[in-house]
Design an enzyme around this catalytic site. Structure first.
Site, PDB file in Angstrom:
ATOM      1  N   SER A   1       0.927  -1.175   0.166  1.00  0.00           N
ATOM      2  CA  SER A   1       0.009  -0.110   0.091  1.00  0.00           C
ATOM      3  C   SER A   1       0.797   1.332   0.045  1.00  0.00           C
ATOM      4  CB  SER A   1      -1.048  -0.060   1.218  1.00  0.00           C
ATOM      5  OG  SER A   1      -1.679  -1.256   1.297  1.00  0.00           O
TER       6      SER A   1
HETATM    7  N1  SAM Z   1      -0.431  -4.561   3.938  1.00  0.00           N
HETATM    8  C1  SAM Z   1       0.187  -5.094   2.765  1.00  0.00           C
HETATM    9  C2  SAM Z   1       1.541  -4.632   2.566  1.00  0.00           C
HETATM   10  O1  SAM Z   1       1.956  -3.545   3.276  1.00  0.00           O
HETATM   11  O2  SAM Z   1       2.129  -4.968   1.809  1.00  0.00           O
HETATM   12  C3  SAM Z   1      -0.645  -4.792   1.416  1.00  0.00           C
HETATM   13  C4  SAM Z   1      -1.635  -6.013   1.458  1.00  0.00           C
HETATM   14  S1  SAM Z   1      -2.262  -6.058  -0.005  1.00  0.00           S
HETATM   15  C5  SAM Z   1      -2.765  -4.314  -0.500  1.00  0.00           C
HETATM   16  C6  SAM Z   1      -3.706  -6.826   0.316  1.00  0.00           C
HETATM   17  C7  SAM Z   1      -3.281  -8.149   0.722  1.00  0.00           C
HETATM   18  O3  SAM Z   1      -4.656  -8.925   1.241  1.00  0.00           O
HETATM   19  C8  SAM Z   1      -2.904  -9.223  -0.565  1.00  0.00           C
HETATM   20  O4  SAM Z   1      -1.654  -9.803  -0.318  1.00  0.00           O
HETATM   21  C9  SAM Z   1      -4.025 -10.225  -0.723  1.00  0.00           C
HETATM   22  O5  SAM Z   1      -3.641 -11.628  -1.253  1.00  0.00           O
HETATM   23  C10 SAM Z   1      -4.592 -10.197   0.874  1.00  0.00           C
HETATM   24  N2  SAM Z   1      -5.824 -10.637   1.109  1.00  0.00           N
HETATM   25  C11 SAM Z   1      -6.980 -10.730   0.167  1.00  0.00           C
HETATM   26  N3  SAM Z   1      -8.007 -11.539   0.747  1.00  0.00           N
HETATM   27  C12 SAM Z   1      -7.487 -12.018   1.907  1.00  0.00           C
HETATM   28  C13 SAM Z   1      -8.203 -12.909   2.798  1.00  0.00           C
HETATM   29  N4  SAM Z   1      -9.305 -13.324   2.928  1.00  0.00           N
HETATM   30  N5  SAM Z   1      -7.257 -13.561   3.794  1.00  0.00           N
HETATM   31  C14 SAM Z   1      -6.051 -13.168   4.065  1.00  0.00           C
HETATM   32  N6  SAM Z   1      -5.653 -12.330   2.979  1.00  0.00           N
HETATM   33  C15 SAM Z   1      -6.204 -12.003   2.075  1.00  0.00           C
END
Ligand code: SAM
Length: 214
Positions: free
Chosen positions: A61
Site C-alpha cells: 500500500s
Molecule cells: N499491507 C500489505 C503491505 O503492506 O504490503 C498490503 C496488502 S495488499 C493491499 C492486500 C493483501 O490481502 C494481498 O496480499 C492479498 O493476497 C490479501 N488478501 C486478500 N484476501 C484475503 C483474505 N481473505 N485473507 C488473507 N489475506 C487476503
C-alpha cells in the site's frame, strides 16, 4: 539519495503534511526500511507516494495509507492486533513497532513466506503468521484490541467483528471491488459504530465473508 533521507522526506511530505500526527506512527514510518519490502529493481521507487506491485497481482500500500490506517486503529504498546492481508509485510512491521503483538493472515502462500522471512531477518519477534482465509479470523488468539483489513471488503465480516474486544477498533475499506470507503468500526456495547473516513482503492478481500475468487 540514501534510503534514510528518502524515508525522512516521505514522512515529512506525504505523512506529516497530510496531518498524521501520532508520534509513534511517525517514528515507525521513519524506522522501517520500506525498500526491503519490494524487489530490488524497485528500491529507488519504494518511498514514492504510490502503491507498488509485490507479485501475484497484489500491492504494497501507499505509505500515507499505511500511516493513516495505523493511526486510526489508536493502538498502544500493550495492544494485540489482527491484520488481514500480510502482503509484503510492510504494514505488519509498522504495527509490530506500535503494538505488543501482531497476528497476520495472508491467503497467498508465497507472499506469506517472503514476508515472514523478511520480518524475521529484520529481527521482529512479536509477530505470528498464518496462511489462509483471514475473514475467518484467528479465534485461538482472540479477542483483539484492533483489527486491520488491508483489502477491500463488501461489508464488515461478522466473524472478525466477533473477535474484536469491547471498545476495540477495526479499520477496513468497505465498498465494491474497485473502490471503497476507509471505515473505522468501533465495538460499543457489542454493537458496531461505523465512521466512514475517505475514499480509497484496495485489491479485493477474497474469502468466505469477502468476495468470491475469480
Ligand atoms: N499491507 C500489505 C503491505 O503492506 O504490503 C498490503 C496488502 S495488499 C493491499 C492486500 C493483501 O490481502 C494481498 O496480499 C492479498 O493476497 C490479501 N488478501 C486478500 N484476501 C484475503 C483474505 N481473505 N485473507 C488473507 N489475506 C487476503
Amino acid at each position: 539519495m540514501e534510503f534514510e533521507k528518502k524515508r525522512r522526506l516521505m514522512v515529512e511530505n506525504q505523512i506529516i503534511r497530510r496531518s498524521v500526527s501520532d508520534e509513534r506512527v511517525i517514528s515507525a514510518m521513519l524506522k522501517v526500511p520500506r525498500h526491503l519490502f519490494v524487489e530490488e529493481a524497485m528500491w529507488e521507487s519504494a518511498y514514492g507516494d504510490f502503491p507498488l506491485p509485490i507479485g501475484d497481482g497484489q500491492t504494497i500500500s501507499q505509505p500515507y495509507m499505511v500511516a493513516v490506517m495505523t493511526e486510526k486503529l489508536e493502538m498502544d504498546k500493550a495492544s494485540w492486533v489482527l491484520e488481514i492481508g500480510t502482503g509484503s509485510g510492510y504494514q505488519t512491521a509498522i504495527l509490530a513497532e506500535v503494538c505488543e503483538r501482531v497476528f497476520t493472515i495472508e491467503r497467498i502462500g508465497i507472499l506469506e513466506k517472503k514476508a515472514r522471512i523478511r520480518l524475521e531477518e529484520l529481527g521482529y519477534t512479536n509477530i505470528a503468521f498464518k496462511i489462509g482465509d483471514g475473514t475467518l479470523g484467528w479465534s485461538e488468539s482472540a479477542p483483539f484490541n484492533g483489527i486491520l483489513i488491508t483489502a477491500g471488503s463488501p461489508k464488515v465480516p461478522e466473524l472478525l467483528f466477533s473477535q474484536l474486544k469491547e471498545g476495540g477498533r477495526m479499520v477496513i475499506p468497505i465498498g465494491n471491488s474497485f473502490s471503497q470507503i476507509l471505515t473505522v468500526v468501533r465495538k460499543k456495547d457489542g454493537k458496531k459504530i461505523e465512521e466512514p473516513c475517505f475514499g480509497c482503492t484496495f485489491v479485493p478481500l477474497i474469502g468466505r465473508e469477502g468476495w468470491e475468487e475469480g
